[in-house]
Design a protein around this motif. Structure first.
Motif, PDB file in Angstrom:
ATOM      1  N   GLN A   1      -2.519  12.363  -1.574  1.00 40.09           N
ATOM      2  CA  GLN A   1      -2.867  12.716  -2.947  1.00 40.09           C
ATOM      3  C   GLN A   1      -3.114  11.503  -3.828  1.00 40.09           C
ATOM      4  N   SER A   2      -2.372  10.425  -3.600  1.00 46.59           N
ATOM      5  CA  SER A   2      -2.523   9.216  -4.410  1.00 46.59           C
ATOM      6  C   SER A   2      -2.320   8.003  -3.527  1.00 46.59           C
ATOM      7  N   LEU A   3      -3.023   6.941  -3.854  1.00 44.95           N
ATOM      8  CA  LEU A   3      -2.873   5.684  -3.121  1.00 44.95           C
ATOM      9  C   LEU A   3      -2.862   4.543  -4.125  1.00 44.95           C
ATOM     10  N   CYS A   4      -1.914   3.636  -3.932  1.00 49.12           N
ATOM     11  CA  CYS A   4      -1.839   2.442  -4.766  1.00 49.12           C
ATOM     12  C   CYS A   4      -1.864   1.213  -3.875  1.00 49.12           C
ATOM     13  N   MET A   5      -2.639   0.216  -4.278  1.00 47.54           N
ATOM     14  CA  MET A   5      -2.610  -1.089  -3.632  1.00 47.54           C
ATOM     15  C   MET A   5      -2.281  -2.121  -4.708  1.00 47.54           C
ATOM     16  N   VAL A   6      -1.212  -2.876  -4.490  1.00 45.19           N
ATOM     17  CA  VAL A   6      -0.803  -3.873  -5.472  1.00 45.19           C
ATOM     18  C   VAL A   6      -0.221  -5.077  -4.744  1.00 45.19           C
ATOM     19  N   TYR A   7      -0.511  -6.261  -5.251  1.00 51.62           N
ATOM     20  CA  TYR A   7       0.004  -7.481  -4.629  1.00 51.62           C
ATOM     21  C   TYR A   7       1.457  -7.710  -5.030  1.00 51.62           C
TER      22      TYR A   7
ATOM     23  N   VAL B   1       0.872  -1.171   0.000  1.00 49.99           N
ATOM     24  CA  VAL B   1       0.000   0.000   0.000  1.00 49.99           C
ATOM     25  C   VAL B   1       0.912   1.225   0.000  1.00 49.99           C
ATOM     26  N   VAL B   2       0.889   1.965  -1.099  1.00 45.31           N
ATOM     27  CA  VAL B   2       1.798   3.087  -1.281  1.00 45.31           C
ATOM     28  C   VAL B   2       0.991   4.381  -1.323  1.00 45.31           C
ATOM     29  N   GLY B   3       1.298   5.289  -0.409  1.00 47.76           N
ATOM     30  CA  GLY B   3       0.611   6.569  -0.355  1.00 47.76           C
ATOM     31  C   GLY B   3       1.535   7.711  -0.704  1.00 47.76           C
ATOM     32  N   VAL B   4       1.085   8.608  -1.569  1.00 49.87           N
ATOM     33  CA  VAL B   4       1.825   9.819  -1.898  1.00 49.87           C
ATOM     34  C   VAL B   4       1.279  10.937  -1.022  1.00 49.87           C
ATOM     35  N   VAL B   5       2.102  11.392  -0.082  1.00 45.70           N
ATOM     36  CA  VAL B   5       1.696  12.412   0.884  1.00 45.70           C
ATOM     37  C   VAL B   5       2.724  13.539   0.862  1.00 45.70           C
ATOM     38  N   PRO B   6       2.531  14.564   0.035  1.00 52.70           N
ATOM     39  CA  PRO B   6       3.478  15.695   0.029  1.00 52.70           C
ATOM     40  C   PRO B   6       3.506  16.384   1.384  1.00 52.70           C
ATOM     41  N   LYS B   7       4.596  17.092   1.646  1.00 57.54           N
ATOM     42  CA  LYS B   7       4.755  17.752   2.935  1.00 57.54           C
ATOM     43  C   LYS B   7       3.607  18.721   3.203  1.00 57.54           C
ATOM     44  N   ASN B   8       3.045  18.592   4.414  1.00 61.05           N
ATOM     45  CA  ASN B   8       1.985  19.488   4.888  1.00 61.05           C
ATOM     46  C   ASN B   8       0.755  19.484   3.983  1.00 61.05           C
ATOM     47  N   GLN B   9       0.517  18.368   3.290  1.00 65.07           N
ATOM     48  CA  GLN B   9      -0.657  18.231   2.443  1.00 65.07           C
ATOM     49  C   GLN B   9      -1.333  16.901   2.731  1.00 65.07           C
ATOM     50  N   PRO B  10      -2.608  16.763   2.339  1.00 68.53           N
ATOM     51  CA  PRO B  10      -3.286  15.489   2.540  1.00 68.53           C
ATOM     52  C   PRO B  10      -2.803  14.440   1.535  1.00 68.53           C
TER      53      PRO B  10
END
Length: 283
Positions: free
Chosen positions: A144-150, A133-142
């Motif tokens: 933005q993107s989420l990936c789920m891959v086996y 489960v990979v989340g893109v979370v820029p600094k001081n921001q909510p």
């Protein structure tokens, strides 16, 4: 028993990309990795809005057989289900740092990196599918993107990585006049200096390309939108779930939610393709 379908359903039908568990003290920028992990737990346990911490802990205990630590994989294991590894990155295509643990197609109980508690969390388990489960979370921001891959759709067979690791370890150990000691790292050299008071740890620092970059032949994010979800599940795994209807019925009802049939590259032989489900959502 919770699975990835439950997490997708909870995310899509009750979308919230801010980590707002103030009672965890996880709103500070330097703790966003921990906040993402807690949010992922809530997705799988259906506790996004459970404010009573005792009730939440009870639900997490019902959902997971293991909740890990930062130094040993995985981050969590669903009861009688899959393992989950959560990774936070700041840049939209940033590489994932795996540190001393190479990429996993499966989680093996025999791995020396696992704690004894992890090996004993369920009776006699030997291997588990693992979700990255990979989340893109820029600094001081909510988020933005989420990936789920086996892992089986993302990483090669563990023997590919183990062969390289073993070759390096064997080569290091052939260095003459060096005293080595047993370690789970690549090597540990004892008593380097004449006083015998200096040691050297030789560590592997593994990394893997961001799945949004790896699977860009299938999916591109819409950066005009504040949030994008991509989830890839190979068809064999998808068909093993008995609750896929929960998300299939959302197609056409929830705006910008879709499930598509795609063909993905086999990580062990890219000349071979295998069927999968590409599940996407944006807000």
């Amino acid at each position: 028993m919770s699975n990835i379908i439950n997490a997708i359903y909870n995310l899509v039908t009750d979308f919230e990309n801010n980590f707002n568990r103030e009672n965890h003290g996880l709103n500070r920028a330097n703790q966003m990795g921990e906040a993402l992990e807690e949010w992922v737990k809530d997705l799988f346990a259906n506790t996004l809005h459970t404010q009573n911490e005792q009730q939440r802990l009870a639900r997490l205990s019902e959902t997971f057989s293991y909740l890990g630590n930062q130094n040993n994989p995985p981050d969590m294991i669903l009861k009688n289900g899959d393992a989950i590894e959560v990774k936070k990155v700041i840049g939209k295509d940033a590489t994932l740092a795996l540190n001393s643990s190479y990429p996993k197609d499966k989680l093996l109980a025999s791995s020396p990196l696992l704690t004894q508690e992890c090996r004993n969390c369920e009776p006699n388990w030997r291997e588990k599918d693992i979700i990255y489960v990979v989340g893109v979370v820029p600094k001081n921001q909510p988020l933005q993107s989420l990936c789920m891959v086996y892992g089986v759709d993302y990483a090669a067979n563990h023997m590919i990585y183990e062969r390289i690791r073993h070759t390096i370890v064997t080569g290091i150990q052939q260095i003459p006049d060096v005293e080595f000691t047993e370690t789970n790292e690549l090597a540990k050299v004892k008593k380097i200096d004449p006083l015998g008071i200096t040691d050297l740890r030789v560590r592997g620092m593994w990394s893997i390309a961001n799945p949004f970059k790896v699977f860009n032949y299938l999916y591109q994010r819409d950066f005009e939108r504040p949030f994008n979800l991509m989830c890839l599940i190979n068809l064999e795994k998808y068909q093993s779930f008995n609750n896929t209807e929960d998300i299939e019925q959302l197609v056409g009802q929830v705006p910008d939610f879709s499930i598509a049939d795609v063909m993905i590259k086999n990580p062990n032989n890219p000349a071979q393709l295998k069927p999968a489900k590409l599940i996407t959502f944006k807000r």
